[in-house]
Scaffold this motif. Structure first.
Motif, short mmCIF file in Angstrom:
data_model
loop_
_atom_site.label_atom_id
_atom_site.label_comp_id
_atom_site.label_asym_id
_atom_site.label_seq_id
_atom_site.Cartn_x
_atom_site.Cartn_y
_atom_site.Cartn_z
N PHE A 267 49.61 18.17 178.57
CA PHE A 267 49.69 19.31 177.65
C PHE A 267 50.98 20.11 177.83
O PHE A 267 51.27 21.01 177.05
CB PHE A 267 48.49 20.24 177.83
CG PHE A 267 47.20 19.64 177.37
CD1 PHE A 267 47.01 19.30 176.04
CD2 PHE A 267 46.17 19.41 178.27
CE1 PHE A 267 45.81 18.74 175.61
CE2 PHE A 267 44.97 18.85 177.85
CZ PHE A 267 44.79 18.51 176.52
N LEU A 268 51.74 19.80 178.86
CA LEU A 268 52.96 20.57 179.11
C LEU A 268 54.03 20.35 178.06
O LEU A 268 55.04 21.07 178.03
CB LEU A 268 53.53 20.24 180.50
CG LEU A 268 52.70 20.75 181.69
CD1 LEU A 268 53.33 20.31 183.00
CD2 LEU A 268 52.57 22.27 181.65
N LEU A 325 39.40 24.04 179.01
CA LEU A 325 40.79 24.28 178.64
C LEU A 325 41.38 23.05 177.94
O LEU A 325 42.12 23.19 176.95
CB LEU A 325 41.62 24.62 179.89
CG LEU A 325 43.11 24.86 179.64
CD1 LEU A 325 43.33 26.03 178.68
CD2 LEU A 325 43.83 25.13 180.96
N SER A 326 41.05 21.88 178.41
CA SER A 326 41.56 20.66 177.78
C SER A 326 41.09 20.57 176.33
O SER A 326 41.84 20.16 175.44
CB SER A 326 41.10 19.42 178.56
OG SER A 326 41.74 19.36 179.82
N ALA A 327 39.84 20.96 176.10
CA ALA A 327 39.32 20.94 174.72
C ALA A 327 40.10 21.91 173.84
O ALA A 327 40.45 21.59 172.69
CB ALA A 327 37.83 21.29 174.73
N ARG A 328 40.38 23.09 174.36
CA ARG A 328 41.14 24.09 173.61
C ARG A 328 42.56 23.59 173.33
O ARG A 328 43.09 23.73 172.22
CB ARG A 328 41.20 25.40 174.38
CG ARG A 328 39.86 26.11 174.51
CD ARG A 328 39.36 26.57 173.17
NE ARG A 328 38.16 27.39 173.29
CZ ARG A 328 37.46 27.85 172.27
NH1 ARG A 328 37.82 27.55 171.04
NH2 ARG A 328 36.39 28.60 172.47
N LEU A 329 43.18 23.02 174.35
CA LEU A 329 44.56 22.57 174.19
C LEU A 329 44.64 21.33 173.31
O LEU A 329 45.68 21.09 172.66
CB LEU A 329 45.20 22.31 175.55
CG LEU A 329 45.43 23.57 176.40
CD1 LEU A 329 46.02 23.20 177.76
CD2 LEU A 329 46.34 24.56 175.68
N ARG A 333 47.12 20.98 170.29
CA ARG A 333 47.99 19.82 170.08
C ARG A 333 47.81 19.27 168.66
O ARG A 333 48.79 18.86 168.02
CB ARG A 333 47.67 18.73 171.10
CG ARG A 333 48.48 17.45 170.88
CD ARG A 333 48.16 16.40 171.93
NE ARG A 333 48.82 16.71 173.18
CZ ARG A 333 48.43 16.25 174.36
NH1 ARG A 333 47.35 15.50 174.44
NH2 ARG A 333 49.10 16.55 175.46
N PHE A 334 46.59 19.26 168.16
CA PHE A 334 46.34 18.80 166.80
C PHE A 334 47.12 19.66 165.80
O PHE A 334 47.76 19.14 164.87
CB PHE A 334 44.83 18.85 166.50
CG PHE A 334 44.48 18.53 165.09
CD1 PHE A 334 44.44 17.20 164.64
CD2 PHE A 334 44.19 19.54 164.18
CE1 PHE A 334 44.13 16.91 163.33
CE2 PHE A 334 43.87 19.25 162.87
CZ PHE A 334 43.84 17.93 162.44
N PHE A 335 47.05 20.99 165.98
CA PHE A 335 47.79 21.90 165.09
C PHE A 335 49.30 21.64 165.19
O PHE A 335 50.02 21.61 164.19
CB PHE A 335 47.50 23.36 165.44
CG PHE A 335 46.05 23.75 165.30
CD1 PHE A 335 45.27 23.24 164.28
CD2 PHE A 335 45.46 24.64 166.20
CE1 PHE A 335 43.94 23.60 164.14
CE2 PHE A 335 44.14 24.99 166.08
CZ PHE A 335 43.37 24.48 165.06
N TRP A 336 49.76 21.47 166.43
CA TRP A 336 51.19 21.27 166.69
C TRP A 336 51.68 19.99 166.01
O TRP A 336 52.72 19.97 165.35
CB TRP A 336 51.39 21.23 168.20
CG TRP A 336 52.73 20.82 168.74
CD1 TRP A 336 52.99 19.71 169.47
CD2 TRP A 336 53.97 21.52 168.63
NE1 TRP A 336 54.31 19.66 169.83
CE2 TRP A 336 54.94 20.77 169.33
CE3 TRP A 336 54.36 22.69 168.01
CZ2 TRP A 336 56.27 21.16 169.43
CZ3 TRP A 336 55.70 23.09 168.11
CH2 TRP A 336 56.63 22.34 168.80
N ASP A 337 50.92 18.91 166.16
CA ASP A 337 51.31 17.64 165.56
C ASP A 337 51.28 17.72 164.03
O ASP A 337 52.18 17.19 163.35
CB ASP A 337 50.39 16.51 166.04
CG ASP A 337 50.58 16.19 167.52
OD1 ASP A 337 51.65 16.55 168.06
OD2 ASP A 337 49.65 15.60 168.12
#
Length: 747
Positions: A267-268, A325-329, A333-337
């Protein structure tokens, strides 16, 4: 002296409400005691996730007795007056009153003695009243009879217990079926209790050592901060400071236990702002960074504050929080992509679906106005007009991105990332991020010229628009943050040191507002089309189709903008806006030690260049701090007062050129000579914007002015001499008023 201890225990209190609630409770309690003659001693308040309370020391056991003498009617007064006196004094018979005499004769006197209230009775009356009248930002009705709307208590959450002791004994009262007692409760899991207590020392001690509750908010914050930094230091990491989050988590945990968890390294590659905000908003985690990295990247760790001591040292808690946290990130990541698949400019048209204000159109309308204004401002702030226009077009586009939809706090920040990824220049990308700045007094001010142009345009458009529709701030309300916008303009201009005529820029903004009225744009476009179209060679069918299309477009824009005002930023509106800026500038400069009257004196000249205004104010302040400045101001005041009186008497304004006349004292000639030299020197210095030089030139008038008033009679018997000397005074007034309106300066 005795001590009052009060604790109201309830279900979980929102963290953001706790600090104010404890202060309000203590304030109300102290006020109630004082109003009943019980002057309270030292005190403190406390609050936590499930409790709010206070302790007040040295409360008198009983208020002092009160003796009051109340004068009544004269002896022999009508029975009606005597009956009224008896009722007001609480007497049964006039025989209970004394008879006294003064120079007007005999009269009745009632001596009323009231025993002081016992503290226990005052407290028993006070607490239920305070609880019932207590204000929470949000509250709920609760109680044994929820159908009775008038009888139910409103509190932030249902109350479960009330501890109230005075001098170690319970103060008896009841609120909605809950009787006060001397019991408190500790941590729900690690030490619930209940525990019997009498005084605050016992109370705080038993809660901490048995109940596992840290009562003091500041102690909880210090515990969290210290433990978090120690955990990070042990792994050569640093905690990312977040004062707001620290305040919040201190209100969520009665017994804070700091745990470090692991974050998936994959996620970094997300922007660090996204990771930090996702941690903060959804999970209340602190971010961690590696100081060996100098590019702002985060470490794959996080800090979470638990509310209990776990048997495994918090291992399972950390693992569970890592999964969450992984679920949130993953969502982030979906939004970012998704967002990176669409260019910013391709989102521009969607801004038309967001209403900025019903009378000012959509965000797209605002963006188009800001584009035009930024292009106009760019050369004045040293920016490229094309770059400023481009940045202004892209600045709001991230508002319709998925990421900003999820995290509105990232507006601008995500726009910069997307602008950079699509190949925009650094100047344009930075302006997309920075055009909202400065958002507050502690926010940084952009320095890049393109950023300055777009940020100024955005704020000036907002101010001109809301003034045009008469939506100005009031004394207590500013729903559109217009004070912040004006202060932002001031800070942008002063930090950049750019010379901008505010009056002109506000007028330009108003003209852009008028020209880009969406209804006007559509009508103008069709009028121009029909003026240029070759109607003679057009078939009636084609002509009719075009007419129908134009009418449909006009009807559509009228439908979409039913409340859009026909805007006109008049000179009167601009003048009102400039006065608003003057008030904001006073606030800004007063924080730096400047005098408000000097700002008024400079603004009165009609100056609207903020940089020059500040320079004048600074030079004027330095000048008036000297003896020459103080004495010359006194001389000006004296001259201005004489002129005001004589001009009113003569119904004329003196503004002629005075001179030394035959028979005049030498002081007249000396002052005329000094004025003849100093006034041009000051004017020349002002032309060069050398305000300190102008002050030095005027300071040479101090001696001649003092001597003139010491030796010369202005209102001479000879009419010509009198008029000449009044004209000399007008030259003093005019010379100083070229620098500032000295009549507005105090002193």
């Amino acid at each position: 002296m005795p001590q009052l201890l009060l604790e109201i225990l309830s279900e979980e209190i929102p963290a953001r409400m706790q600090a104010k609630a404890e202060a309000d409770l203590l304030g109300a309690m102290r006020e109630w005691l004082a109003a009943n003659g019980l002057i309270p001693g030292p005190s403190k308040s406390f609050s936590g996730p499930r409790r709010v309370g206070c302790v007040i020391d040295d409360v008198p056991v009983k208020a002092q007795d009160v003796r009051e003498e109340r004068k009544g009617p004269k002896v022999g007064a009508p029975q009606q007056a005597i009956d009224g006196f008896l009722r007001s004094a609480g007497l049964k018979s006039i025989d209970d009153a004394k008879v006294q005499e003064d120079k007007k004769g005999a009269f009745y006197l009632a001596v009323i003695e009231k025993p002081g209230k016992a503290a226990v009775d005052v407290i028993a009356e006070a607490v239920p009243a305070i609880v019932r009248d207590f204000h929470w930002p949000k509250s709920m009705r609760w109680g044994p009879n929820l159908t009775n709307k008038n009888g139910d208590l409103r509190w932030v959450r249902p109350i479960s217990r009330i501890l109230c002791t005075f001098d170690g004994e319970v103060v008896p009262f009841e609120i909605e079926g809950i009787r006060s007692d001397c019991y408190t409760e500790g941590h729900r899991v690690m030490g619930r209790g209940p525990y019997k207590v009498r005084r605050f020392d016992d109370y705080a001690d038993v809660l901490k050592n048995k109940g596992r509750v840290i009562l003091d908010r500041e102690e909880r914050k210090e515990t969290i901060l210290t433990d978090a930094k120690q955990l990070c230091a042990a792994q050569n990491l640093e905690l990312v400071d977040d004062i707001g989050l620290l305040e919040e988590v201190a209100g969520l945990a009665e017994w804070p236990v700091v745990i470090m968890g692991d974050m998936d390294k994959s996620f970094l590659d997300l922007p660090p702002e996204v990771i930090k905000l996702s941690m903060r908003t959804h999970q209340k985690y602190f971010a961690v960074r590696d100081p060996s990295w100098h590019d702002g990247r985060l470490a794959p760790k996080f800090i979470v504050v638990a509310n209990l001591d776990a048997a495994d040292g918090g291992k399972k808690i950390a693992e569970g929080n890592s999964r969450v946290l992984s679920a949130r990130l993953n969502d982030a990541r979906f939004f970012w992509d998704n967002d990176r698949k669409i260019k910013l400019e391709d989102r521009f048209e969607k801004l038309g679906n967001i209403v900025f204000h019903e009378k000012l159109g959509t965000v797209k309308d605002k963006a188009e106005r800001v584009m035009a204004l930024a292009k106009d401002l760019a050369p004045k702030v040293g920016a490229d007009p094309a770059a400023a226009e481009r940045a202004a077009k892209l600045a709001k586009c991230d508002l319709v991105s998925d990421m900003v939809g999820e995290f509105p706090e990232l507006e601008g920040v995500m726009g910069r990332y997307y602008a950079t990824l699509q190949g925009e220049t650094p100047d344009v990308a930075d302006a997309v991020r920075d055009h909202y700045k400065p958002k507050g007094p502690s926010d940084e001010v952009p320095s890049n010229p393109v950023s300055v142009a777009v940020a100024l345009a955005d704020k000036l458009d907002t101010l001109a628009g809301f003034w045009a529709i008469d939506e100005k701030p009031t004394g207590s309300k500013d729903p559109f943050a217009l004070r912040r916008a004006a202060l932002g303009v001031i800070r942008l201009v002063l930090d950049a040191g750019v010379k901008i005529a505010l009056r002109n820029e506000l007028s330009v903004s108003g003209e852009i507002l008028r020209k880009l009225d969406p209804r006007r744009v559509v009508r103008t476009r069709w009028l121009e089309f029909f003026e240029k179209a070759d109607i003679r060679n057009m078939s009636p069918h084609d002509y009719e189709a075009l007419r129908n299309r134009s009418e449909a477009e006009v009807a559509d824009v009228d439908r979409r903008y039913p409340n859009y005002s026909a805007h006109k930023v008049t000179p009167l509106i601009v003048a009102d806006l400039l006065a608003f800026f003057a008030d904001r500038l006073k606030v800004h400069l007063r924080e730096q030690g400047a005098r408000h009257d000097l700002i008024d004196a400079v603004f009165a000249l009609g100056e609207d260049d903020l940089v020059l205004i500040v320079k004048r104010v600074e030079a004027l302040g330095e000048f008036l701090s000297t003896e020459d400045g103080k004495n010359l101001l006194a001389g000006y005041k004296r001259a201005a007062n004489i002129l005001a009186i004589e001009e009113k008497k003569d119904d004329v304004s003196y503004s002629g050129e005075g001179k030394a006349m035959k028979g005049d004292p030498p002081e007249v000639d000396a002052l005329v000579t000094a004025l003849t030299k100093a006034a041009p020197e000051a004017s020349a210095a002002l032309e060069k914007e050398d305000f300190a030089g102008a002050m030095r030139a005027l300071s040479k008038l101090r001696g001649p002015v003092d001597a003139f008033f010491d030796k010369v009679t202005v209102n001479a018997d000879d009419k010509q001499t009198r008029v000449n000397r009044l004209n000399i005074l007008s030259q003093i007034r005019d010379a100083l008023n070229r620098v500032a309106d000295f009549s507005k300066i105090e002193g």
